[in-house]
Motif scaffolding. Structure first.
Motif, short mmCIF file in Angstrom:
data_model
loop_
_atom_site.label_atom_id
_atom_site.label_comp_id
_atom_site.label_asym_id
_atom_site.label_seq_id
_atom_site.Cartn_x
_atom_site.Cartn_y
_atom_site.Cartn_z
N ASP A 20 10.12 -6.45 -4.19
CA ASP A 20 10.36 -6.04 -2.81
C ASP A 20 9.03 -5.67 -2.14
O ASP A 20 8.78 -6.04 -0.99
CB ASP A 20 11.31 -4.84 -2.77
N HIS A 24 6.88 -7.58 1.08
CA HIS A 24 6.60 -6.82 2.30
C HIS A 24 5.21 -6.18 2.22
O HIS A 24 5.07 -4.95 2.21
CB HIS A 24 7.67 -5.75 2.53
N GLU A 26 1.50 -4.75 3.12
CA GLU A 26 0.94 -4.05 4.27
C GLU A 26 -0.55 -3.83 4.04
O GLU A 26 -0.99 -3.53 2.92
CB GLU A 26 1.65 -2.71 4.46
N ARG A 33 5.80 1.31 5.33
CA ARG A 33 7.03 0.99 4.60
C ARG A 33 6.85 1.31 3.12
O ARG A 33 7.74 1.87 2.47
CB ARG A 33 7.39 -0.48 4.78
N THR A 34 5.69 0.92 2.58
CA THR A 34 5.42 1.19 1.17
C THR A 34 5.40 2.69 0.90
O THR A 34 5.99 3.16 -0.09
CB THR A 34 4.06 0.58 0.77
N SER A 92 5.54 -13.43 0.19
CA SER A 92 5.30 -12.59 1.37
C SER A 92 6.09 -13.08 2.57
O SER A 92 6.14 -14.28 2.86
CB SER A 92 3.81 -12.58 1.71
N ARG A 93 6.69 -12.13 3.26
CA ARG A 93 7.44 -12.47 4.47
C ARG A 93 6.54 -12.52 5.71
O ARG A 93 7.02 -12.81 6.81
CB ARG A 93 8.55 -11.43 4.71
#
Length: 402
Positions: A20, A24, A26, A33-34, A92-93
């Motif tokens: 996850d 995502h 950063e 978020r992390t 990666s998104r």
């Protein structure tokens, strides 16, 4: 290997968490978020959470028993500004952002260890779980220190770990001394006098001076440093554009990096570069200015702490799987800032030699999920060793003798 059974049993959960994070990524100081995920996980385990150091940093505090001894365990959280070229489901998104250095795995391993230690409580003292932002080039460790990390969380020693592609999974490497180099960088501006290319005598050609400078700078390592001093000086940029085939430009720009393992060698490199730039300027009738910038300092393990980590690792994975013969890396790591403030040790954990084991900062890189319980078990056993009854006895004896 003597891995922690409870962590092995929950491996699939931390694999999902790691993937996850990988999906995502950063960048430096943007790991919101992390950081949220880390903070929630720590709080769910009953660990005291502090946020805000270096913008997105998270520190978990776990106390047990009555000892005043305290250690820090660090994981980095940031990704790289790279476009991922993997096609697996957890790619990666986000275009231009990728976990190409395994910080997603580092974060997952430390969270797994924190959760286990919070439940087991088989130690006496305090553990600070340091989730650091901005390791890649920006220096989040330095910012955390400047904002009071060691004052707010007083620890006697600090420890780090990084995955190492090419080293077989299940193996570790420990260095008793330098482990990573500094990462200094420099910019050189050569100001000449532009002219028509058919009449070079009417100008002062910065490209010729630059070519001579590139050659001369390469003599620093071979002729200014002792032969046994590891050092690298690389020119990575040479720009000189007159705008046309028949125009000699009036300026040229060079840039590059310096890598050494000792502060004294940094001083020698910078002084020699200043001297050579000045000499080339005089010889070619141009102005040469050097802007030398100190980056991450060398990462140097405390020998005693390295010995302690080695003992833990040998018990965990076997003597044959703990490498002490690997050469230090010319790569750099901002964990060096922590090691300048507190004794500690930074180890490499094998990421494997096959699939998932490609080099760091590669668009096809992925962290090897099979080593998640290995790294997490190391953090657990290291904590139990350093904050165990035997360490308390040795501390008491040292205090009595003092």
């Amino acid at each position: 290997m003597k891995l922690v059974e409870d962590i092995l049993a929950r491996q699939s959960r931390f694999v999902a968490l790691r993937r996850d994070l990988h999906a995502h990524p950063e960048l430096a100081f943007e790991e919101r978020r992390t950081a949220d995920l880390v903070a929630r996980s720590l709080e769910a385990a009953g660990i005291e959470v502090h946020r805000g150091l270096a913008t997105t940093g998270v520190v978990g505090v776990l106390r047990n028993g009555s000892s005043s001894r305290a250690i820090g365990l660090r994981a980095d959280m940031d990704a790289l500004p790279m476009h991922e070229q993997n096609a697996f489901p957890h790619h990666s998104r986000f275009a231009g952002r990728m976990h190409a250095c395994g910080h997603d795995g580092h974060t997952a391993m430390l969270l797994a260890a924190a959760e286990y230690l919070a439940a087991s409580r088989e130690f006496d003292g305090t553990v600070y779980f340091i989730f650091q932002p901005a390791e890649e080039t920006v220096g989040g460790a330095r910012v955390m220190i400047e904002e009071g990390l060691f004052e707010r969380f007083p620890m006697q020693a600090v420890y780090g770990m990084h995955n190492w592609p090419g080293l077989p999974a299940g193996q570790f490497a420990v260095h008793a001394g330098p482990v990573m180099a500094c990462s200094d960088q420099f910019d050189i501006l050569i100001r000449g006098h532009g002219a028509h290319a058919a009449f070079p005598h009417q100008g002062r050609d910065p490209t010729v001076a630059g070519a001579a400078l590139v050659q001369a700078l390469q003599t620093i390592v071979s002729r200014n440093l002792e032969p046994q001093e590891p050092a690298v000086l690389s020119i990575t940029r040479f720009l000189a554009d007159g705008g046309a085939y028949n125009v000699i430009p009036d300026r040229a720009e060079l840039a590059g990096t310096v890598r050494v393992f000792r502060p004294e060698a940094q001083d020698q490199m910078e002084a020699a570069m200043e001297r050579i730039c000045s000499g080339i300027g005089a010889a070619y009738g141009v102005q040469v200015s050097l802007d030398y910038q100190r980056g991450y300092p060398p990462s140097v393990n405390d020998p005693d702490e390295a010995m302690r980590c080695r003992a833990v690792l040998e018990d965990l994975v076997g003597v044959e799987n703990v490498r002490t013969d690997l050469k230090p890396s010319m790569g750099a790591e901002d964990f060096a800032y922590f090691l300048r403030e507190r004794p500690g040790c930074y180890v490499w954990i094998g990421n494997g030699t096959g699939e998932g084991g490609c080099m760091l900062h590669n668009p096809h890189y992925d962290f090897n999920d099979e080593i998640l319980p290995v790294g997490a078990s190391y953090w657990v056993r290291l904590t139990e060793h350093l904050l165990g009854p035997e360490s308390a006895r040795l501390d008491d004896e040292s205090s009595d003798s003092g």
